[in-house]
Design a protein around this motif. Structure first.
Motif, PDB file in Angstrom:
ATOM      1  N   ALA A  75       0.838  -1.210   0.000  1.00 47.05           N
ATOM      2  CA  ALA A  75       0.000   0.000   0.000  1.00 47.05           C
ATOM      3  C   ALA A  75       0.865   1.249   0.000  1.00 47.05           C
ATOM      4  O   ALA A  75       0.602   2.206  -0.743  1.00 47.05           O
ATOM      5  CB  ALA A  75      -0.913  -0.018   1.226  1.00 47.05           C
TER       6      ALA A  75
ATOM      7  N   VAL B  59       0.542   6.104   4.603  1.00 48.77           N
ATOM      8  CA  VAL B  59      -0.271   4.991   4.090  1.00 48.77           C
ATOM      9  C   VAL B  59       0.074   3.700   4.816  1.00 48.77           C
ATOM     10  O   VAL B  59      -0.807   2.957   5.262  1.00 48.77           O
ATOM     11  CB  VAL B  59      -0.077   4.831   2.566  1.00 48.77           C
TER      12      VAL B  59
ATOM     13  N   GLY C 242      -5.068  -0.104  10.591  1.00 47.36           N
ATOM     14  CA  GLY C 242      -6.341  -0.659  10.141  1.00 47.36           C
ATOM     15  C   GLY C 242      -6.393  -2.160  10.280  1.00 47.36           C
ATOM     16  O   GLY C 242      -7.392  -2.733  10.738  1.00 47.36           O
ATOM     17  N   ASN C 243      -5.303  -2.829   9.909  1.00 45.75           N
ATOM     18  CA  ASN C 243      -5.279  -4.293  10.043  1.00 45.75           C
ATOM     19  C   ASN C 243      -5.297  -4.715  11.506  1.00 45.75           C
ATOM     20  O   ASN C 243      -5.933  -5.706  11.870  1.00 45.75           O
ATOM     21  CB  ASN C 243      -4.051  -4.864   9.341  1.00 45.75           C
TER      22      ASN C 243
ATOM     23  N   ASN D 148      -8.669  -4.142  12.962  1.00 45.77           N
ATOM     24  CA  ASN D 148      -9.566  -5.103  12.331  1.00 45.77           C
ATOM     25  C   ASN D 148      -9.531  -6.428  13.092  1.00 45.77           C
ATOM     26  O   ASN D 148     -10.552  -7.044  13.375  1.00 45.77           O
ATOM     27  CB  ASN D 148      -9.149  -5.315  10.878  1.00 45.77           C
ATOM     28  N   ASP D 149      -8.307  -6.864  13.425  1.00 45.12           N
ATOM     29  CA  ASP D 149      -8.183  -8.118  14.189  1.00 45.12           C
ATOM     30  C   ASP D 149      -8.755  -7.967  15.600  1.00 45.12           C
ATOM     31  O   ASP D 149      -9.297  -8.904  16.167  1.00 45.12           O
ATOM     32  CB  ASP D 149      -6.712  -8.557  14.254  1.00 45.12           C
TER      33      ASP D 149
ATOM     34  N   ASP E  70     -12.407  -8.364  15.091  1.00 46.19           N
ATOM     35  CA  ASP E  70     -12.756  -9.642  14.476  1.00 46.19           C
ATOM     36  C   ASP E  70     -12.390 -10.841  15.339  1.00 46.19           C
ATOM     37  O   ASP E  70     -12.368 -11.985  14.869  1.00 46.19           O
ATOM     38  CB  ASP E  70     -12.045  -9.774  13.115  1.00 46.19           C
TER      39      ASP E  70
ATOM     40  N   ARG F 120      -4.012 -16.539  13.751  1.00 44.93           N
ATOM     41  CA  ARG F 120      -3.641 -15.110  13.863  1.00 44.93           C
ATOM     42  C   ARG F 120      -3.254 -14.766  15.299  1.00 44.93           C
ATOM     43  O   ARG F 120      -3.614 -15.464  16.247  1.00 44.93           O
ATOM     44  CB  ARG F 120      -4.804 -14.227  13.371  1.00 44.93           C
TER      45      ARG F 120
ATOM     46  N   ALA G  46      -6.193  11.607   5.279  1.00 44.14           N
ATOM     47  CA  ALA G  46      -5.699  10.618   6.256  1.00 44.14           C
ATOM     48  C   ALA G  46      -6.705  10.457   7.395  1.00 44.14           C
ATOM     49  O   ALA G  46      -7.016   9.334   7.812  1.00 44.14           O
ATOM     50  CB  ALA G  46      -4.339  11.056   6.802  1.00 44.14           C
TER      51      ALA G  46
ATOM     52  N   ALA H   6      -9.636   8.466   5.918  1.00 45.17           N
ATOM     53  CA  ALA H   6      -9.284   7.060   5.651  1.00 45.17           C
ATOM     54  C   ALA H   6      -9.104   6.285   6.951  1.00 45.17           C
ATOM     55  O   ALA H   6      -9.603   5.160   7.099  1.00 45.17           O
ATOM     56  CB  ALA H   6      -8.007   6.997   4.814  1.00 45.17           C
ATOM     57  N   TYR H   7      -8.438   6.879   7.924  1.00 41.83           N
ATOM     58  CA  TYR H   7      -8.203   6.184   9.204  1.00 41.83           C
ATOM     59  C   TYR H   7      -9.543   5.949   9.922  1.00 41.83           C
ATOM     60  O   TYR H   7      -9.801   4.862  10.431  1.00 41.83           O
ATOM     61  CB  TYR H   7      -7.274   7.009  10.104  1.00 41.83           C
TER      62      TYR H   7
ATOM     63  N   VAL I 266     -13.672  -1.110   1.950  1.00 44.45           N
ATOM     64  CA  VAL I 266     -12.283  -1.588   1.829  1.00 44.45           C
ATOM     65  C   VAL I 266     -11.736  -1.261   0.447  1.00 44.45           C
ATOM     66  O   VAL I 266     -10.634  -0.722   0.303  1.00 44.45           O
ATOM     67  CB  VAL I 266     -12.201  -3.106   2.079  1.00 44.45           C
TER      68      VAL I 266
ATOM     69  N   THR J  31      -8.511   1.182  -0.757  1.00 41.26           N
ATOM     70  CA  THR J  31      -7.374   0.818  -1.633  1.00 41.26           C
ATOM     71  C   THR J  31      -7.321   1.774  -2.826  1.00 41.26           C
ATOM     72  O   THR J  31      -6.252   2.170  -3.252  1.00 41.26           O
ATOM     73  CB  THR J  31      -7.488  -0.632  -2.135  1.00 41.26           C
TER      74      THR J  31
ATOM     75  N   THR K 284      -5.616   5.040  -2.050  1.00 44.88           N
ATOM     76  CA  THR K 284      -4.174   4.993  -1.809  1.00 44.88           C
ATOM     77  C   THR K 284      -3.354   5.692  -2.894  1.00 44.88           C
ATOM     78  O   THR K 284      -2.544   6.579  -2.568  1.00 44.88           O
ATOM     79  CB  THR K 284      -3.732   3.535  -1.617  1.00 44.88           C
TER      80      THR K 284
HETATM   81  C1  LIG Z   1      -5.314   6.393   1.994  1.00 46.22           C
HETATM   82  C2  LIG Z   1      -4.665   6.122   3.315  1.00 46.22           C
HETATM   83  C3  LIG Z   1      -4.057   7.259   4.072  1.00 46.22           C
HETATM   84  C4  LIG Z   1      -4.622   4.884   3.819  1.00 46.22           C
HETATM   85  C5  LIG Z   1      -5.177   3.705   3.110  1.00 46.22           C
HETATM   86  C6  LIG Z   1      -4.709   2.445   3.799  1.00 46.22           C
HETATM   87  C7  LIG Z   1      -5.081   1.254   2.961  1.00 46.22           C
HETATM   88  C8  LIG Z   1      -4.247   0.859   1.795  1.00 46.22           C
HETATM   89  C9  LIG Z   1      -6.182   0.580   3.253  1.00 46.22           C
HETATM   90  C10 LIG Z   1      -6.604  -0.577   2.382  1.00 46.22           C
HETATM   91  C11 LIG Z   1      -7.660  -1.393   3.050  1.00 46.22           C
HETATM   92  C12 LIG Z   1      -7.129  -2.030   4.318  1.00 46.22           C
HETATM   93  C13 LIG Z   1      -5.916  -2.877   4.250  1.00 46.22           C
HETATM   94  C14 LIG Z   1      -7.737  -1.783   5.468  1.00 46.22           C
HETATM   95  C15 LIG Z   1      -7.244  -2.394   6.729  1.00 46.22           C
HETATM   96  C16 LIG Z   1      -8.267  -3.227   7.462  1.00 46.22           C
HETATM   97  C17 LIG Z   1      -8.983  -4.254   6.654  1.00 46.22           C
HETATM   98  C18 LIG Z   1     -10.130  -3.800   5.907  1.00 46.22           C
HETATM   99  C19 LIG Z   1      -8.602  -5.536   6.628  1.00 46.22           C
HETATM  100  C20 LIG Z   1      -9.446  -6.606   6.000  1.00 46.22           C
HETATM  101  O1  LIG Z   1     -10.141  -7.184   7.067  1.00 46.22           O
HETATM  102  P1  LIG Z   1     -11.319  -8.258   6.865  1.00 46.22           P
HETATM  103  O2  LIG Z   1     -12.329  -7.744   5.930  1.00 46.22           O
HETATM  104  O3  LIG Z   1     -11.735  -8.605   8.240  1.00 46.22           O
HETATM  105  O4  LIG Z   1     -10.617  -9.485   6.187  1.00 46.22           O
HETATM  106  P2  LIG Z   1      -9.653 -10.514   6.897  1.00 46.22           P
HETATM  107  O5  LIG Z   1     -10.382 -11.824   6.926  1.00 46.22           O
HETATM  108  O6  LIG Z   1      -8.406 -10.536   6.036  1.00 46.22           O
HETATM  109  O7  LIG Z   1      -9.366  -9.994   8.281  1.00 46.22           O
END
Ligand SMILES: CC(C)=CCC/C(C)=C/CC/C(C)=C/CC/C(C)=C/COP(=O)(O)OP(=O)(O)O
Ligand SMILES: CC(C)=CCC/C(C)=C/CC/C(C)=C/CC/C(C)=C/COC[C@H](O)COP(=O)(O)O
Ligand SMILES: [Mg+2]
Length: 276
Positions: A18, A46, A53-54, A57-58, A61, A72, A110, A113-114, A135, A139, A142
């Motif tokens: 990203a 980013v 975000g990840n 998310n965990d 989740d 995980r 930012a 997005a956050y 989601v 992306t 980005t």
């Molecule tokens: C534009 C700016 C400043 C940031 C963007 C940051 C990005 C690239 C975000 C892309 C989407 C992303 C990776 C978000 C993070 C959290 C997320 C949505 C993870 C996916 O989670 P689930 O939908 O639960 O799928 P899993 O089963 O993989 O956990």
């Protein structure tokens, strides 16, 4: 507590990809490298946002991942949920502080997005198709993030469209893979509401739309390096074929992994096209 869990929970491969896409957005917007400071700030905002975000998310989740993804960090006990929550908020805080030094537009984007990533993890993910669109929009935002850092959108718009379309396809197919766990949490994803087969059609349509959109930059005259996109498109079409033929969990997993490979290869193709 496992120290490596602090890296693992952020899904570094996604975050680094990203961050590179953010810098690529700057490059394709103005047609040249935007300078070290701007590139570093875009990459870090980013990457830290994606990491936060990840992680959050965990955190939200936890119950689903105990069924779908027991390996995980949180379900396996490598990190406490409270630590994950404070860790994600810290990642977001550092990212926002850095975004302040880019420009007003990127500072605001930012924040948006956050906030969207927190809202997705907290409330939006179980909503049919809404979660997938959030989601995918993140992306797509980005490359636009990098373009706003150099005050020009240019070809980054095409990159954003491709990112959005391929991630809608991948998110829908990931939902087909995760039906068992999502049902336990009462998530109303497309495959749960409409059935796996109809959801597979939706995913395949967005995969084909991605292939169509991937030729737009060629129309705009992006160079010969761009033809490395052809194998990427073939992988995307094969993923669409697989999920249309069979919607079992294992096939959905293979199709969404193929789309992820196509994303990595496509970003490499765009980088080649940008520097050749
Ligand atoms: C534009 C700016 C400043 C940031 C963007 C940051 C990005 C690239 C975000 C892309 C989407 C992303 C990776 C978000 C993070 C959290 C997320 C949505 C993870 C996916 O989670 P689930 O939908 O639960 O799928 P899993 O089963 O993989 O956990
Ligand atoms: C033609 C074509 C495919 C163009 C690619 C366009 C492009 C620039 C794509 C990049 C999109 C992007 C910014 C990806 C960042 C990393 C990523 C995959 C984010 C989405 O993650 C959400 C997903 O649910 C995470 O699951 P997993 O990957 O299984 O951990
Ligand atoms: Mg999750």
């Amino acid at each position: 507590m496992e120290l490596k869990a602090f890296v693992e929970i952020t899904r570094p491969h996604n975050c680094i990809l990203a961050g590179l896409v953010g810098v690529l957005g700057s490059i394709v917007a103005v047609g040249h490298f935007p300078g070290v400071i701007t590139s570093l700030l875009v990459f870090l905002v980013v990457t830290l946002g994606c990491a936060g975000g990840n992680t959050i998310n965990d955190y939200f989740d936890y119950e689903i991942d105990r069924i779908n993804r027991p390996e995980r960090p949180l379900p396996r006990g490598a990190m406490s949920r409270k630590t994950a929550l404070y860790y994600s908020l810290s990642l977001f805080a550092v990212g926002l502080a850095l975004a302040y030094f880019i420009n007003t537009a990127d500072f605001v984007l930012a924040i948006v997005a956050y906030a969207a990533m927190v809202l997705y993890a907290w409330k939006l993910k179980p909503l049919p198709f809404v979660g997938n669109l959030v989601v995918a929009s993140l992306t797509g935002a980005t490359p636009l993030y990098g373009a706003l850092a150099v005050n020009r959108i240019g070809l980054a718009g095409y990159l954003a469209l491709c990112a959005f379309l391929v991630n809608v396809a991948r998110e829908v197919i990931k939902d087909i893979e995760d039906v068992e766990g999502d049902i336990t949490k009462g998530a109303k994803t497309l495959p749960i509401l409409w059935g796996r087969r109809k959801a597979a059609y939706i995913g395949a349509v967005f995969a084909v739309l991605t292939v169509v959109a991937s030729f737009l930059p060629v129309k705009a005259g992006v160079g010969l390096g761009y033809y490395s996109m052809v194998p990427v498109d073939l992988i995307i079409l094969y993923a669409a074929y697989l999920i249309l033929k069979n919607q079992e969990r294992e096939v959905a997993h293979r199709a969404q992994e193929l789309l992820k490979i196509s994303i990595f290869l496509a970003v490499a193709a765009f980088i080649i096209a940008a520097v050749v």
